[in-house]
Structures are given as C-alpha cells and as structure tokens.
Design a protein around this motif. Structure first.
Motif, PDB file in Angstrom:
ATOM      1  N   CYS A  53      15.023  -0.906  -2.143  1.00 53.26           N
ATOM      2  CA  CYS A  53      14.137  -2.078  -2.055  1.00 53.26           C
ATOM      3  C   CYS A  53      14.955  -3.363  -2.079  1.00 53.26           C
ATOM      4  N   LEU A  54      15.976  -3.383  -2.958  1.00 48.01           N
ATOM      5  CA  LEU A  54      16.808  -4.592  -3.043  1.00 48.01           C
ATOM      6  C   LEU A  54      17.564  -4.813  -1.735  1.00 48.01           C
ATOM      7  N   LYS A  55      18.079  -3.692  -1.185  1.00 48.32           N
ATOM      8  CA  LYS A  55      18.832  -3.783   0.071  1.00 48.32           C
ATOM      9  C   LYS A  55      17.939  -4.301   1.202  1.00 48.32           C
ATOM     10  N   LEU A  56      16.671  -3.879   1.166  1.00 49.53           N
ATOM     11  CA  LEU A  56      15.735  -4.307   2.218  1.00 49.53           C
ATOM     12  C   LEU A  56      15.202  -5.726   1.978  1.00 49.53           C
ATOM     13  N   GLY A  57      15.593  -6.294   0.858  1.00 46.15           N
ATOM     14  CA  GLY A  57      15.192  -7.675   0.553  1.00 46.15           C
ATOM     15  C   GLY A  57      13.728  -7.820   0.166  1.00 46.15           C
ATOM     16  N   PHE A  58      13.153  -6.779  -0.423  1.00 50.26           N
ATOM     17  CA  PHE A  58      11.750  -6.845  -0.855  1.00 50.26           C
ATOM     18  C   PHE A  58      11.596  -7.868  -1.980  1.00 50.26           C
ATOM     19  N   ASN A  59      10.462  -8.551  -1.993  1.00 48.16           N
ATOM     20  CA  ASN A  59      10.202  -9.408  -3.150  1.00 48.16           C
ATOM     21  C   ASN A  59       9.574  -8.572  -4.267  1.00 48.16           C
ATOM     22  N   LEU A  60       9.359  -9.215  -5.412  1.00 52.26           N
ATOM     23  CA  LEU A  60       8.922  -8.498  -6.616  1.00 52.26           C
ATOM     24  C   LEU A  60       7.661  -7.662  -6.386  1.00 52.26           C
ATOM     25  N   LEU A  61       6.704  -8.272  -5.719  1.00 51.03           N
ATOM     26  CA  LEU A  61       5.422  -7.603  -5.502  1.00 51.03           C
ATOM     27  C   LEU A  61       5.603  -6.344  -4.631  1.00 51.03           C
ATOM     28  N   PHE A  62       6.440  -6.463  -3.624  1.00 47.97           N
ATOM     29  CA  PHE A  62       6.681  -5.324  -2.747  1.00 47.97           C
ATOM     30  C   PHE A  62       7.438  -4.204  -3.473  1.00 47.97           C
ATOM     31  N   ILE A  63       8.352  -4.607  -4.365  1.00 44.43           N
ATOM     32  CA  ILE A  63       9.090  -3.592  -5.140  1.00 44.43           C
ATOM     33  C   ILE A  63       8.115  -2.801  -6.007  1.00 44.43           C
ATOM     34  N   VAL A  64       7.219  -3.527  -6.685  1.00 46.32           N
ATOM     35  CA  VAL A  64       6.215  -2.868  -7.534  1.00 46.32           C
ATOM     36  C   VAL A  64       5.369  -1.918  -6.683  1.00 46.32           C
ATOM     37  N   PHE A  65       4.948  -2.408  -5.549  1.00 50.28           N
ATOM     38  CA  PHE A  65       4.102  -1.628  -4.656  1.00 50.28           C
ATOM     39  C   PHE A  65       4.849  -0.386  -4.134  1.00 50.28           C
ATOM     40  N   ALA A  66       6.095  -0.593  -3.719  1.00 53.65           N
ATOM     41  CA  ALA A  66       6.894   0.520  -3.169  1.00 53.65           C
ATOM     42  C   ALA A  66       7.149   1.576  -4.243  1.00 53.65           C
ATOM     43  N   GLU A  67       7.442   1.122  -5.452  1.00 53.23           N
ATOM     44  CA  GLU A  67       7.725   2.078  -6.531  1.00 53.23           C
ATOM     45  C   GLU A  67       6.480   2.904  -6.867  1.00 53.23           C
ATOM     46  N   LEU A  68       5.337   2.231  -6.919  1.00 57.21           N
ATOM     47  CA  LEU A  68       4.106   2.958  -7.239  1.00 57.21           C
ATOM     48  C   LEU A  68       3.758   3.956  -6.130  1.00 57.21           C
ATOM     49  N   LEU A  69       3.873   3.501  -4.905  1.00 53.62           N
ATOM     50  CA  LEU A  69       3.538   4.385  -3.767  1.00 53.62           C
ATOM     51  C   LEU A  69       4.438   5.609  -3.729  1.00 53.62           C
ATOM     52  N   THR A  70       5.750   5.375  -3.891  1.00 54.41           N
ATOM     53  CA  THR A  70       6.681   6.510  -3.832  1.00 54.41           C
ATOM     54  C   THR A  70       6.417   7.477  -4.983  1.00 54.41           C
ATOM     55  N   ALA A  71       6.068   6.912  -6.144  1.00 58.43           N
ATOM     56  CA  ALA A  71       5.785   7.795  -7.286  1.00 58.43           C
ATOM     57  C   ALA A  71       4.664   8.764  -6.929  1.00 58.43           C
ATOM     58  N   PHE A  72       3.617   8.243  -6.294  1.00 54.19           N
ATOM     59  CA  PHE A  72       2.491   9.122  -5.962  1.00 54.19           C
ATOM     60  C   PHE A  72       2.824  10.055  -4.803  1.00 54.19           C
ATOM     61  N   PHE A  73       3.409   9.507  -3.755  1.00 57.53           N
ATOM     62  CA  PHE A  73       3.623  10.334  -2.562  1.00 57.53           C
ATOM     63  C   PHE A  73       4.708  11.388  -2.751  1.00 57.53           C
ATOM     64  N   ILE A  74       5.659  11.139  -3.628  1.00 51.53           N
ATOM     65  CA  ILE A  74       6.736  12.118  -3.801  1.00 51.53           C
ATOM     66  C   ILE A  74       6.480  13.032  -4.996  1.00 51.53           C
ATOM     67  N   ILE A  75       5.986  12.473  -6.077  1.00 56.61           N
ATOM     68  CA  ILE A  75       5.861  13.300  -7.290  1.00 56.61           C
ATOM     69  C   ILE A  75       4.642  14.228  -7.230  1.00 56.61           C
ATOM     70  N   TRP A  76       3.576  13.831  -6.540  1.00 56.14           N
ATOM     71  CA  TRP A  76       2.412  14.733  -6.431  1.00 56.14           C
ATOM     72  C   TRP A  76       2.798  16.076  -5.805  1.00 56.14           C
ATOM     73  N   PRO A  77       3.462  16.079  -4.640  1.00 58.27           N
ATOM     74  CA  PRO A  77       3.852  17.376  -4.077  1.00 58.27           C
ATOM     75  C   PRO A  77       4.849  18.134  -4.963  1.00 58.27           C
ATOM     76  N   ILE A  78       5.735  17.378  -5.642  1.00 58.43           N
ATOM     77  CA  ILE A  78       6.681  18.045  -6.547  1.00 58.43           C
ATOM     78  C   ILE A  78       5.907  18.747  -7.666  1.00 58.43           C
ATOM     79  N   HIS A  79       4.897  18.079  -8.169  1.00 56.88           N
ATOM     80  CA  HIS A  79       4.075  18.672  -9.237  1.00 56.88           C
ATOM     81  C   HIS A  79       3.410  19.969  -8.738  1.00 56.88           C
ATOM     82  N   SER A  80       2.843  19.897  -7.536  1.00 57.56           N
ATOM     83  CA  SER A  80       2.169  21.091  -6.996  1.00 57.56           C
ATOM     84  C   SER A  80       3.152  22.237  -6.827  1.00 57.56           C
ATOM     85  N   LEU A  81       4.345  21.896  -6.369  1.00 56.05           N
ATOM     86  CA  LEU A  81       5.379  22.917  -6.181  1.00 56.05           C
ATOM     87  C   LEU A  81       5.785  23.539  -7.525  1.00 56.05           C
TER      88      LEU A  81
END
Lengths: 153, 169
Positions: free
Chosen positions: B126-154
C-alpha cells in the motif's frame, strides 16, 4: 441454550471488525471508542459460554481450543515477518538469537505479545475462573474478586 | 490509574484485569439476562453516554499491556450491553448483512490470528502504491476478508485442530 446463539456470532463478528479496524492506522477518537470495549467484549462472550469441567478435561480442552491455535498463529507471524525482512534486506536473519528475541515473553515489545495475546490470556482467565469455581460456585464472590482486582491498582 | 495489577509476566496482569469481564459474561448467562430486550431509546442513550464519556475522558487504553483505567469497566460494560442488545434485535432478521456478520463471528479466531501476518505483506505494498490512510484501512480490511475467509474454510476442512476445532466439517 448455549449451543449456537446467532446474536453472539453477530456480536463477535462486529467485535472482530473493530479489532481489524483498531489495528489499521486509524487514530483519535474512533480508536479510543474502539479500544474502550472491543477486547473486553470477547472475554465477556467467552464467559457466557463457560462450562464447568473436571480439571484434566479443562486443561485438555483449553490446550486444544487456545494453545494450539496460538502456536500456529505465532508461527505464521514469525514466518511472515522473516519473509518480509528477507525481501527488505535480501538476507535471512534466522538464528536462535533472533527467534528468541521475537519470542521473549518478558519483553512486551516481542511478537509473543503482538495481536494474539488474547489466546494465552483467555487460557489463563478460563483456568483461574474454573479453579475459583472449586473454591466457591457463588458467582457474586467472583464478581467482587474481579472488580476488586481491577479497581485495586 | 493505568497498570492496575502491577507488571506481571506472561499476560498474568492482563488476565487479572479482564477476569471481571469473563465473570460478568457468565453471570449474564446464569441470570438469563441474555433474553431480555431493552428499548431502542435505552440502547441509544447508553451508546451516546459511552461516546460522550470516552470523548471527554479520552482514556489511554491498551489492554494487552494492562493499561486499562478502572472507570472503563463501567463504560465498556455499557458499550458491550448496548451492542449485545443491537445484536439481539438485528439477529432475528435474516438478511445478507446479518449473515455476513454472523459468519465473520464464526471465523473470528482465524481473522484474529492471521490478519497481522497478512498485513505484514499488504502494508508495504500500500505504501509503495502511494495509498492514503483511508485507502490503506480499506485495503487491509478487504484483504483480511478476501484472503482469510478461504484460508479458514481450508483449515476447517483439512486441519481443524489449528483453529481450535476438533471435527472435520
């Protein structure tokens, strides 16, 4: 009754979103509002589902439910950190000393304490509460004790 | 105020501090209070008073280091009870939002344990892509759901022991 109460799933879902939000770089009042109750919420939920067990069973169940996931998450944390460090510094700083520093339980800045502190903490709380049940099953004594401990400092 | 039960190792101090919440959770079950509904006005007043008091007191809180002022016991109980009341009302509606939050609750342990390792990777990107604070929060939350949900199911299917479950689903 304690089987699966949807409102507790909902509450935990809400709580975990607050945990995630609390670990993002948010600051100010929103952080204070979240930190004021989000972790106590999980202890409260866990207390709701407390079951009285024999001590050996209690140890077994708690190790399975809390300590094994803790070790797994701690390893995941360490591995991801090593990968990121390797990517940043182009070397793998894996040594006994380095791992020890990250897992030093006396150092509150170590990974041992990061994020997943909740699991060993809940392990201790469950043990304490179960042991206290052997002394007295009157819950009001426990509330007085807990309140006393909290306010003592 | 602050470090209330001294500075004990291995989370003992924090455990002593949060013991009361565990006990009160059990009391909530024993007394059958979990079935009782409070009016929406009551819940709103409680939430508003929590927000106003936190705004004025601005407590310094980090419970993992056992920094938890004693007056927060009452305030956090007000907040917990209010959100419980909201959950109690909302969970009777079966819509996508309720199902999503309830499913998130069922996966809370995995989300709790794996979001930090995941964010070790996401944050520098996110830092490399130059995201601002709000986008970092948003990206972190989204990735948590999209990546960890399938990991949990597995994990639930293949290695349930690692997430504290015993039966294979």
């Amino acid at each position: 009754m304690k089987d699966r109460l949807l409102q507790f799933d909902f509450l935990k879902g809400f709580g975990i979103i607050l945990v995630l939000l609390g670990h993002t770089p948010i600051l100010g009042l929103s952080r204070d509002l979240i930190y004021g109750f989000h972790m106590p919420l999980f202890f409260f939920c866990s207390g709701f589902f407390f079951k009285k067990r024999r001590f050996s069973e209690l140890l077994f169940v708690n190790c399975k439910q809390l300590l094994i996931p803790y070790v797994f998450f701690l390893l995941a944390l360490l591995v991801s950190n090593f990968v990121v460090e390797f990517h940043a510094y182009k070397s793998v700083p894996i040594s006994i000393n380095n791992i020890y520093q990250k897992l030093d339980f006396l150092d509150e800045r170590s990974y041992f304490y990061l994020t997943i502190w909740f699991l060993p903490c809940l392990f201790i709380v469950r043990l304490m509460y179960s042991l206290a049940q052997y002394v007295s099953s009157n819950i009001y004594y426990h509330i007085l004790t807990g309140g006393g401990i909290l306010c003592y400092g | 105020m602050g470090n209330l039960v001294g500075d004990l190792p291995v989370f003992l101090d924090t455990s002593l501090t949060v013991y009361i919440f565990y006990t009160l959770g059990n009391l909530f079950y024993i007394t059958g209070m979990y079935d009782k509904k409070v009016s929406l006005l009551g819940v709103s007043i409680m939430l508003l008073s929590y927000s106003i008091l936190v705004f004025y007191l601005r407590p310094s809180v980090d419970i993992k280091y056992n920094v938890f002022p004693w007056y927060l016991l009452l305030l956090s109980l007000i907040a917990i009870f209010s959100f419980y009341q909201i959950s109690l009302r909302v969970s009777s509606y079966r819509n996508i939002c309720v199902t999503f939050l309830a499913d998130t609750g069922k996966r809370s342990l995995t989300l709790f344990g794996l979001h930090r390792p995941l964010w070790f990777f996401i944050f520098p990107i996110c830092l490399k892509l130059g995201f601002n604070l709000l986008f970092i929060v948003f990206a972190e939350l989204l990735t948590a759901f999209f990546i960890i949900w399938p990991i949990h199911s597995l994990l639930e299917k293949k290695l349930p022991l690692l997430i504290g479950q015993s039966k294979r689903v």
